[in-house]
Design an enzyme around this catalytic site. Sequence first.
Site, PDB file in Angstrom:
ATOM      1  N   LYS A 172      -4.368   6.330   9.447  1.00 59.53           N
ATOM      2  CA  LYS A 172      -3.268   6.363   8.234  1.00 59.53           C
ATOM      3  C   LYS A 172      -2.228   5.254   8.676  1.00 59.53           C
ATOM      4  O   LYS A 172      -1.650   5.669  10.078  1.00 59.53           O
ATOM      5  CB  LYS A 172      -2.758   7.603   8.139  1.00 59.53           C
ATOM      6  CG  LYS A 172      -3.241   8.410   6.669  1.00 59.53           C
ATOM      7  CD  LYS A 172      -2.482   9.805   6.714  1.00 59.53           C
ATOM      8  CE  LYS A 172      -2.232  10.220   5.283  1.00 59.53           C
ATOM      9  NZ  LYS A 172      -1.697  11.580   5.171  1.00 59.53           N
TER      10      LYS A 172
HETATM   11  O1  G3P Z   1      -0.833  13.918   1.742  1.00 58.69           O
HETATM   12  C1  G3P Z   1       0.292  13.888   2.005  1.00 58.69           C
HETATM   13  C2  G3P Z   1       0.899  15.334   1.816  1.00 58.69           C
HETATM   14  O2  G3P Z   1       0.779  15.804   3.086  1.00 58.69           O
HETATM   15  C3  G3P Z   1       2.315  14.915   1.434  1.00 58.69           C
HETATM   16  O3  G3P Z   1       2.712  16.158   0.829  1.00 58.69           O
HETATM   17  O4  G3P Z   1       3.891  17.925  -0.286  1.00 58.69           O
HETATM   18  O5  G3P Z   1       4.678  16.772   1.918  1.00 58.69           O
HETATM   19  O6  G3P Z   1       4.664  15.553  -0.533  1.00 58.69           O
HETATM   20  P1  G3P Z   1       3.956  16.876   0.389  1.00 58.69           P
END
Ligand code: G3P
Length: 218
Positions: free
Chosen positions: A84
Amino acid sequence: MKIFVDSAKREEIEQAVAMGLCDGVTTNPTLIAQTGKPFDVVVKEILEIVSGPISLEAISMDAEGMFEEAKRLSALDPERVVVKIPMTKEGMIAVRRCAQAGIRTNVTLVFSATQALVAAKAGASFVSPFVGRLDDNSTEGMRLVEEILQIYDNYDFDTEVIVASCRHPIHVLRAALLGADIATVPFNVLVKLFDHPLTDVGIKRFLEDYKKIPSGNK
Ligand code: G3P
């Protein structure tokens, strides 16, 4: 649509695999920190459980450092590890070098269609638009996914779109309706995909009615 599990927790990933809902895994430093375990331990656990792509995030900010990290991470399992890389200028230089070296990358923290275009041109294998975080900022996240899919289709890019930052089943539903390649789903959302109160009511009623069947007929 493939479903990846957006988690670094062994027990969650194991359950998703058992349910047939784990075509791959995405992690980030936040998710790994939540396990309370060292990075290497978490990665080893995931590699033991998952047969599909596993995204591991580089933390260097310069292209050279990212590329060195990418080589190190990819060496853990060249077939499955996807590195990533954040959507920055340095990141795109690293993505290009990785592509030339045969290392797959997932460009993360994508919030605009032009960023996704740039990532595809650099040679990213995957791109991750963060729909939930856009929604949090009064911008429709799924609209971005629609635009990216359109652009990739216009020019036959091979880059796969991972709908990321999914916060609820509607994000997953809309990803599938739009034809996104992948939705990466946190475990708490994954289990909601097969929940419905009418299913629970129906099961309860059938079980109650079963008890009313005369024993000779059972
Ligand atoms: O895949 C990306 C994810 O882990 C971010 O999610 O909910 O932290 O915006 P969030």
